[in-house]
Design a protein around this motif. Sequence first.
Motif, PDB file in Angstrom:
ATOM      1  N   ARG A 292       0.822  -1.217   0.000  1.00  0.00           N
ATOM      2  CA  ARG A 292       0.000   0.000   0.000  1.00  0.00           C
ATOM      3  C   ARG A 292       0.855   1.266   0.000  1.00  0.00           C
ATOM      4  O   ARG A 292       0.484   2.272  -0.586  1.00  0.00           O
ATOM      5  N   ILE A 293       2.017   1.202   0.674  1.00  0.00           N
ATOM      6  CA  ILE A 293       2.929   2.360   0.636  1.00  0.00           C
ATOM      7  C   ILE A 293       3.454   2.559  -0.779  1.00  0.00           C
ATOM      8  O   ILE A 293       3.468   3.679  -1.320  1.00  0.00           O
ATOM      9  N   GLU A 294       3.886   1.456  -1.417  1.00  0.00           N
ATOM     10  CA  GLU A 294       4.451   1.556  -2.772  1.00  0.00           C
ATOM     11  C   GLU A 294       3.406   1.980  -3.788  1.00  0.00           C
ATOM     12  O   GLU A 294       3.730   2.613  -4.795  1.00  0.00           O
ATOM     13  N   ALA A 295       2.119   1.656  -3.513  1.00  0.00           N
ATOM     14  CA  ALA A 295       1.048   2.058  -4.430  1.00  0.00           C
ATOM     15  C   ALA A 295       0.574   3.480  -4.183  1.00  0.00           C
ATOM     16  O   ALA A 295      -0.280   3.989  -4.912  1.00  0.00           O
ATOM     17  N   GLY A 296       1.105   4.135  -3.159  1.00  0.00           N
ATOM     18  CA  GLY A 296       0.712   5.499  -2.846  1.00  0.00           C
ATOM     19  C   GLY A 296      -0.591   5.601  -2.088  1.00  0.00           C
ATOM     20  O   GLY A 296      -1.137   6.703  -1.939  1.00  0.00           O
ATOM     21  N   GLU A 297      -1.126   4.457  -1.592  1.00  0.00           N
ATOM     22  CA  GLU A 297      -2.395   4.483  -0.878  1.00  0.00           C
ATOM     23  C   GLU A 297      -2.236   4.970   0.562  1.00  0.00           C
ATOM     24  O   GLU A 297      -3.207   5.406   1.189  1.00  0.00           O
ATOM     25  N   THR A 298      -1.041   4.891   1.083  1.00  0.00           N
ATOM     26  CA  THR A 298      -0.761   5.343   2.443  1.00  0.00           C
ATOM     27  C   THR A 298       0.722   5.636   2.546  1.00  0.00           C
ATOM     28  O   THR A 298       1.460   5.527   1.549  1.00  0.00           O
ATOM     29  N   ASP A 299       1.172   6.022   3.716  1.00  0.00           N
ATOM     30  CA  ASP A 299       2.601   6.212   3.934  1.00  0.00           C
ATOM     31  C   ASP A 299       2.967   5.676   5.316  1.00  0.00           C
ATOM     32  O   ASP A 299       2.108   5.257   6.092  1.00  0.00           O
TER      33      ASP A 299
END
Length: 622
Positions: A292-299
């Motif tokens: 999800r971090i790599e997909a930009g959905e969260t950090d």
Amino acid sequence: MEQAKGTMADGTKKNRPFVWIVIGLLMFGMVGFGATGLSGRISSIGTVGALEVPVNAYAAELRGRIQAASAQSGQALSFAQARERGIPDQALQQVVSNRVLDNELHQMGISVGDETVRREVVTNLAFAGPEGSFDREQYRALLRDNGLTEQEYEAEIRDDTSRALLQRAVIAGLPAPDTLAQTVAAYIGEQRDFTWDTLGPEDLQEPLPDPTDADLRAQYDANPAAYTAPETKVVTYAWLTPDMIQDDVTVDEDELRQAYQDRIDEFMQPERRLVERLGFGSAEAAEDALARIEAGETDFDALVADRGLDLADIDLGDVTETELRAAGPAVFAAEPGAVVGPFESPVGPALFRMNAVLAAQETSFEEARPLLREDRAAARARRVIEDQIEPVTDLLAGGARLEDLAERTDMELGQIDWSADVQQGIAAYATFRDVVSALEPGAFPELHELEGGGLFTLRVDEVRAPELQPFEAVREQVESDWVLAETRRRLLEQARQIADQIGPDTEFTELGLDGAISETGLTRRSFLNGTPPGFMGQVFDLDVGGTAVVEGSASVLIVRLDAITPPSEEDALVAAEAEAVAARAGQGMALDIFSAFSGAVQAGTDVDIRQEAVNAVHANFQ
């Protein structure tokens, strides 16, 4: 684990601070009391009702309070100093109060179940093994090293947790003080709009004349306290500090090289990284979070917040590649800000964020030599001084004067006119100030230790009572004070004349106030740079259109209130403030009620404390 007589709300979420209290007892409270043999001779310091008061419980409470007081004062407190502050009495009262509640619980048949105690034990990080989970051998070894049995430790947990349940039961059902909260929040949330300007010495309508002798005499006569010298003690002292002799101390080369090797980790630091680690319950959960971090959905920050954590909770600080174990190569290959993982860690599968690169630091022996020499010389100088305590004490006991000490030892003689506001030279040391403030002429000179490893002794030769200084001796100060006072008086008079001309619609510029500032939406808590303490309070005392003249340290302020705005009932900040006020008020009420309950229980409980056992504990602190 002993089966509890009864249970009370085992499923209730426990108050976690009790876990850390027990950890505190384990980690430092017990140290020394098993090894020295005290607990072998004395198991308790007395009884409360039907219960013993464990010697280790009192020792732990006393040690914790002394350490807390030492941290607050910035220097280690001796037991004698702790006794002067009443710390042993406070520790004993706390332990007795806790045991009174334990006795009440036992009489009522209230306890927590074995499962509750088990959860406390297995989730205690102090007992975690290499894999980060509970390790029974680590548990047994740590208890054994601290002179505890499993039964004793688990009894402590049971008592602490039961006591927390009792506290919640006593204060349960307290109504939230909503009316008070709303009133206070409304008071705090009210807003004011106002206009203000400042008059300084440069704004005086007429230059200040030179003061006459009569003006200065009047200033002097009206303010005798300002020109009265405080009580002064004329003190002769002899002292010795490491700084005085460390340049003459010999430190051989071999000792310096050994000190360098002993501190090699300090001088030869490998490359490190600033790293944060976030653990997960499974590798799949960690991989999903990384995706999800790599997909930009969260950090990474959002993941931390979602877990109810702060960044400080997951910060590993600066670490080496070896310390990171399996994650080391990937973290050290990452760019600052990158998140890598998951890798196995003591907290389970984890993601790691690398925040910064710290280059390797290598300090050669020659570069470190001056620091090493200074440290070793200072340490040796302190030992030299320690060796002089007995000889100097013997000299004083034999009638030696301070002047004799200066001739026959390394101590240096000095004299100071000391008062409470003198804090230079030897008076910069708090110990010296404490001793000299209590000493009177004719007292026998005793040897005292200074902070940092020094020694001193002193003699009060004379005490000069507070005395009004002659006018001519303080004439310069009197003149300066007159100028300040007269300037303030004239500015106040000028400001009041201007304020009387200000109406609700008057422009300040019409009256020569070209620097006027209009403020909007300020609350009682607002701060304005350039205003004196209490300024906002005076603004809030005004009616709309009213004016006030506020005196500052070197200026005078003129202010007019332009509007009053009540707080909005829908304002989230006001609602939060009301909730916070209610919580604080509720906590205060709860503490008062529980304190009253504890006092009532204690009044009906037989307490028998054996002073000889208490003294035995004290002996281990001296």
